[in-house]
Design a protein around this motif. Sequence first.
Motif, mmCIF file in Angstrom:
data_model
loop_
_atom_site.group_PDB
_atom_site.id
_atom_site.type_symbol
_atom_site.label_atom_id
_atom_site.label_comp_id
_atom_site.label_asym_id
_atom_site.label_seq_id
_atom_site.Cartn_x
_atom_site.Cartn_y
_atom_site.Cartn_z
ATOM 1 N N PRO A 55 78.147 82.138 15.970
ATOM 2 C CA PRO A 55 78.908 81.177 15.173
ATOM 3 C C PRO A 55 79.137 79.899 15.973
ATOM 4 O O PRO A 55 78.878 79.865 17.187
ATOM 5 C CB PRO A 55 80.226 81.910 14.901
ATOM 6 N N PRO A 56 79.629 78.848 15.343
ATOM 7 C CA PRO A 56 79.856 77.577 16.048
ATOM 8 C C PRO A 56 80.837 77.738 17.211
ATOM 9 O O PRO A 56 81.700 78.633 17.198
ATOM 10 C CB PRO A 56 80.436 76.660 14.982
ATOM 11 N N ASN A 57 80.734 76.863 18.179
ATOM 12 C CA ASN A 57 81.603 76.944 19.364
ATOM 13 C C ASN A 57 83.083 76.866 19.001
ATOM 14 O O ASN A 57 83.906 77.576 19.585
ATOM 15 C CB ASN A 57 81.247 75.830 20.350
ATOM 16 N N PHE A 58 83.444 76.008 18.030
ATOM 17 C CA PHE A 58 84.872 75.862 17.726
ATOM 18 C C PHE A 58 85.444 77.145 17.129
ATOM 19 O O PHE A 58 86.630 77.435 17.275
ATOM 20 C CB PHE A 58 85.130 74.649 16.814
ATOM 21 N N VAL A 59 84.613 77.942 16.494
ATOM 22 C CA VAL A 59 85.056 79.232 15.947
ATOM 23 C C VAL A 59 85.232 80.247 17.076
ATOM 24 O O VAL A 59 86.250 80.945 17.161
ATOM 25 C CB VAL A 59 84.046 79.736 14.894
ATOM 26 N N LYS A 60 84.251 80.322 17.962
ATOM 27 C CA LYS A 60 84.327 81.256 19.099
ATOM 28 C C LYS A 60 85.505 80.918 20.006
ATOM 29 O O LYS A 60 86.245 81.813 20.454
ATOM 30 C CB LYS A 60 83.023 81.217 19.900
ATOM 31 N N ILE A 301 92.470 78.279 12.560
ATOM 32 C CA ILE A 301 92.078 77.101 13.355
ATOM 33 C C ILE A 301 90.697 76.618 12.935
ATOM 34 O O ILE A 301 90.436 75.406 12.863
ATOM 35 C CB ILE A 301 92.123 77.455 14.851
ATOM 36 N N SER A 302 89.792 77.548 12.625
ATOM 37 C CA SER A 302 88.445 77.167 12.200
ATOM 38 C C SER A 302 88.483 76.354 10.914
ATOM 39 O O SER A 302 87.748 75.362 10.774
ATOM 40 C CB SER A 302 87.582 78.416 12.014
ATOM 41 N N ASP A 307 86.181 70.582 8.711
ATOM 42 C CA ASP A 307 85.835 69.277 8.137
ATOM 43 C C ASP A 307 85.612 68.235 9.226
ATOM 44 O O ASP A 307 84.687 67.404 9.123
ATOM 45 C CB ASP A 307 86.927 68.813 7.175
ATOM 46 N N LYS A 308 86.426 68.267 10.282
ATOM 47 C CA LYS A 308 86.257 67.312 11.373
ATOM 48 C C LYS A 308 84.900 67.482 12.052
ATOM 49 O O LYS A 308 84.311 66.518 12.558
ATOM 50 C CB LYS A 308 87.378 67.490 12.408
ATOM 51 N N GLU A 309 84.412 68.723 12.074
ATOM 52 C CA GLU A 309 83.122 69.013 12.700
ATOM 53 C C GLU A 309 81.957 68.814 11.725
ATOM 54 O O GLU A 309 80.805 69.034 12.093
ATOM 55 C CB GLU A 309 83.106 70.467 13.195
ATOM 56 N N ASN A 310 82.273 68.417 10.480
ATOM 57 C CA ASN A 310 81.261 68.313 9.421
ATOM 58 C C ASN A 310 80.492 69.630 9.289
ATOM 59 O O ASN A 310 79.297 69.662 9.011
ATOM 60 C CB ASN A 310 80.290 67.160 9.705
#
Length: 432
Positions: A55-60, A301-302, A307-310
Motif C-alpha cells: 500500500p502507499p507509504n502514507f498508509v503504512k 489518518i489515511s 486527497d492531499k496525496e491525490n
Amino acid sequence: MASSEETNDNVNKINIAKASEKVIHFKQDVWSIFTPLALKFNAVNLGQGFMNFLPPNFVKEAAVNAIFHNDYNQYSHPKGSLHLRKALADTYSPLLNRTIDPETEILISAGVIEGLYSLFAGLLDENDEVIVFEPFYNHYPEYITMNGGIPIYVTLHPQGDTSKTISSADWKFDINELRSKITNKTKMIVFNTPHNPTGKVFSTEEMIDISKVAREFNLIIISDEVYDRICYKPNIHEHIANLPEMWERTITLNSCSKTFGVTGWRVGWLIGPKNLISPILAAHTRIVFCVNAPLQEAIAISFEKADKENYYEINCQLYEERREKFMKILSDVGLPYTIPQGSYYILVNISKILIPSDYQYPPEIQFQTKDYKFCYWMTKEIGVVAIPPSEFYSEENKWLAQDYVRFAFCKTDDILDQAAIALQKLKNYIVD
C-alpha cells in the motif's frame, strides 16, 4: 484412572456430535481449492483478488505510528474509533449529499464480511426473504441462511454476441423478474456496484428502477460498494442512497481492503440511518465486540491524507493501466472478454477452448461444473490460476457460468507479464 470402557464411552459421545444444520451443507469454498493449487503447480495466481504490491507509504506509516501509541492498542468502542467515524463522516457527507452523524449513522466492522453478517443478524427474522443479484459475492447467501433468511435470486444476463468482447454494462437484469420475486416475506435487496465478478457499474437508471421497487414494497437496500474508488472513466459510481427517499432505507458498505489495498487489515464500515444501524450494532457488539484499534487509527489518518496525496486518482489510473495491459494479453491470445467498468476483475469467455476429453481430474474437481474443471486444467497445464464464476451463482443457475472464468488483475507488471507468456499456450487449444 478411567477404564477403557469409560474412555470408549466418552469417545462415542464426542463422535455423535453433529454440525449445525446452518453449516453442514456448506461445500469447500473456491478459495481454499485454488489458492493451494497455485502453490502446488507454481502457477501465476490471478485468482483471489489480493494485491501483490505494498500500500502507499502514507498508509503504512500511519499503521506503524498507531501501533506505537498505547491508546490505539486497547479496545475501541464497539461502534468503532471516533477518529475513524469522524473521518468517514467527513469523507462520505459530500458523497451522500447530507451531514452524516458519526455517532449514530456509522458503524465500523471487521471488514465488510463481518459487517454483512452482523447486518443480517440484526435485521432478519426467520424465513425473511432477501433478493440477491447473481452472480454475487459467494458469502452473501451463506450469511443470509445462517441468520434465518432465504436468498432469492435475480440474474444479470449478458446481452448481445458473447462470442465477442462486450462491456460490463451489457450485463443486465430484467426489472419484471425482480418484481416477480417480491413476496410478503421479502425484507431487503442486496446488490454490489462496481460489481464482482462482472465489473459492471450499475447505471443511475438501473438504480432508479431498483429504488422504485424498494419504495413500493417497503424494502431495505444493502449496497455493497467496496470497489467504489476503482471506477474507470467515463463511468461514474453513483450511490443509490442519494436517490429520492432512499437514504432512509439504505445501508452502504465499504472497506479499506480495496480502497487502500490492504485486504488483510479487515476494517470495514456501514453507513445508514440510525434506525438501521442500531440493530446491526447490537449484533456486531455480540459477534466481535470491536474491531482492531491501531488499524482503525491508520485508516482514519489515511482518509485525511488521501486527497492531499491525490491518491484516489493516481490509484485508479494505475488500475486502468493494469486493465488495459491485461485486456491486450487476452486479445493477443484471441479470447473474448467483458470489459470491466469498475473493480479489478475480468470475465473471459472460454467457450472456444477445447480441453482433451480424457483429461483426468482429482475427486474434488471431477464432478464440478465445466468452468471449475477448466480452471483446474489451466492451473496445472497452462500455469495460470483463475476463479470459476459458477461459485457466484445459485445451484440452479451455475450452468450460466460454464463458459466463463474470472481473472484478477490487481497485480504488478512482472506478474501480468508472466501470465501473458503462459496464456499464449491456450492458443493450442482454441477451436474456431
